[in-house]
Design an enzyme around this catalytic site. Structure first.
Site, mmCIF file in Angstrom:
data_model
loop_
_atom_site.group_PDB
_atom_site.id
_atom_site.type_symbol
_atom_site.label_atom_id
_atom_site.label_comp_id
_atom_site.label_asym_id
_atom_site.label_seq_id
_atom_site.Cartn_x
_atom_site.Cartn_y
_atom_site.Cartn_z
ATOM 1 C CG ASP A 275 -2.264 0.656 0.939
ATOM 2 O OD1 ASP A 275 -2.600 0.818 -0.248
ATOM 3 O OD2 ASP A 275 -2.966 1.007 1.893
ATOM 4 C CG ASP A 321 -7.983 0.991 2.959
ATOM 5 O OD1 ASP A 321 -6.959 0.311 2.779
ATOM 6 O OD2 ASP A 321 -8.225 2.033 2.316
#
Length: 438
Positions: A275, A321
């Site tokens: 990420d 997420d």
């Protein structure tokens, strides 16, 4: 995996960007938007984690192996696989037209048009069957058509996930409706579809490739919930988007089984690097996230008070997420509930043991990490890799708690991998290893 979008993130409808840009968002509207995203994320993780306990217990008690699982082996490979998929989408979005034209030059052999004319026609979308062979289909393989296919596929999958979650509601209603001629509820008939591989004369030597089991209530639930998916395909409204997004998150956390604590730590650590790299070091993540016009994130309008239900400017939170930390929190929930002991019906072993608080404390840590993500994103007005803040919180807190309680070894070695269905190669390796040890 989409990342958290900034306050000025693109709206779902690109054509409305011009009007949305002129809207001034107040602090109160921003807080309402991000507070709503926050509440949806926490709700999905809490409910999904609770449902995951029942999901694993059902498999243990029915003596069935779990098929969709992330073991330690898969956890090591997952960030690399995700990176390959992400970069492939990036190339497709950014250089799709160029690649399409070059492929056209390669495939073109003979035809009425010259190669240069055909390439030009591909670029403006007017190539015809006179180009010959596969060439006439190349204009159809465009970003726009690919996005339509992806949108339809995700809306269908989201409708099925929503139907799975709402099936108890539909069953309760259908069981009370006088449907048949005798004013009695119609029977809930079971169905089963199997795709097998093997010999007809040896039914015991057959591999089940696909096995679908459903009933009448499933069909009704899917039929009704598919209206949400159809509505989103035609209108792209944020409400239908959030219904599908929450269904994806709940279903994923419940059924995407994380098999061990070690595997969970490896998975989160790998995706932490994934990420951060793709968001800060490149424009790959933001390009893909803004290029996919499909329900892969939760969104809530920041101009809701000004524009009503037709709001244009949205705050966004990627489903990755929610689901990725969510399956790790669900594992801690199962650890707290002593799922393996319950499945073995060892009730006496459960009596008198100290309560565990890993699920609750990690949920607090996730909430704090998400709050920090939103705060930093709002201050710097830029997209943030949410896992940069969520992973240290979700991993560090349970490890610290286990160290304080003297349960670090129990937590670190907690594994449900023996409940996972293995492929033929892994089963053969285990059989050989078992023979050697004996």
């Amino acid at each position: 995996m989409a990342d958290t979008a900034p306050p000025a993130a693109p709206t779902v409808d690109p054509a409305s960007n011009a009007s949305a840009a002129n809207i001034t968002i107040s602090f109160e509207e921003t807080m309402v938007a991000y507070g709503s995203l926050y509440a949806m994320a926490v709700f999905c993780i809490v409910v999904g984690s609770i449902r995951s306990v029942g999901y694993v217990l059902e498999h243990i008690r029915e003596k069935k192996l779990i098929e969709a699982s992330i073991t330690t082996k898969e956890a090591k490979r997952f960030p690399f696989t995700a990176s390959a998929v992400l970069f492939g989408l990036y190339v497709f979005f950014k250089y799709g037209d160029v690649v399409q034209a070059e492929v056209g030059k390669f495939i073109f052999k003979r035809g009425v048009e010259t190669a240069e004319d055909v390439v030009a026609n591909i670029t403006n979308g007017t190539a015809t069957a006179t180009s010959g062979g596969l060439f006439s289909y190349l204009p159809k393989i465009s970003k726009e058509n690919a996005m339509i296919v992806l949108l339809v596929l995700l809306c269908w999958e989201g409708s099925v996930a929503l139907a799975h979650l709402l099936k108890p509601v539909f069953s309760a209603i259908l069981n009370r409706l006088p449907i048949d001629a005798n004013s009695q509820p119609r029977a809930n008939l079971p169905y089963e579809i199997n795709f097998t591989r093997g010999k007809k004369d040896a039914p015991t030597d057959v591999d089940r490739l696909i096995e679908w089991k459903f009933d009448t209530h499933d069909l009704v639930s899917v039929a009704v919930c598919s209206l949400v998916g159809i509505s989103h395909i035609y209108r792209r409204h944020w409400i239908s988007n959030d219904l599908i997004g929450c269904a994806f998150s709940l279903y994923g956390i419940e059924q995407l089984h994380l098999a061990s604590f070690k595997g969970g730590v490896l998975l989160l650590a790998g995706l932490f690097v994934y990420d951060v790299f793709w968001v800060f070091a490149t424009d790959v993540m933001t390009t893909v996230a803004t290029g996919i016009n499909a329900p892969i994130l939760l969104q809530f309008p920041q101009d809701l008070f000004q524009m009503g239900w037709q709001a244009k400017k949205h705050a966004m939170l990627g489903l990755g997420d929610i689901v990725i930390p969510g399956i790790f929190v669900a594992l801690l929930r199962r650890f707290d509930c002593r799922v393996l002991e319950q499945g073995a019906n060892k009730k006496k072993q459960l009596e008198g043991k100290k309560g565990r608080w890993y699920f609750q404390t990690t949920m607090v840590a996730y909430a704090a990490g998400l709050t920090l993500t939103i705060f930093i994103m709002h201050v710097f007005k830029a997209a943030q890799p949410a896992l940069l803040y969520l992973v240290p919180a979700c991993v560090g807190v349970p490890v610290a708690l286990a160290t304080i309680r003297g349960e670090l070894s129990d937590l670190w070695n907690y594994s449900e991998e023996h409940l996972v269905k293995k492929d033929d190669k892994e089963a053969a390796k285990d059989a050989v290893a078992h023979k050697k040890t004996n």
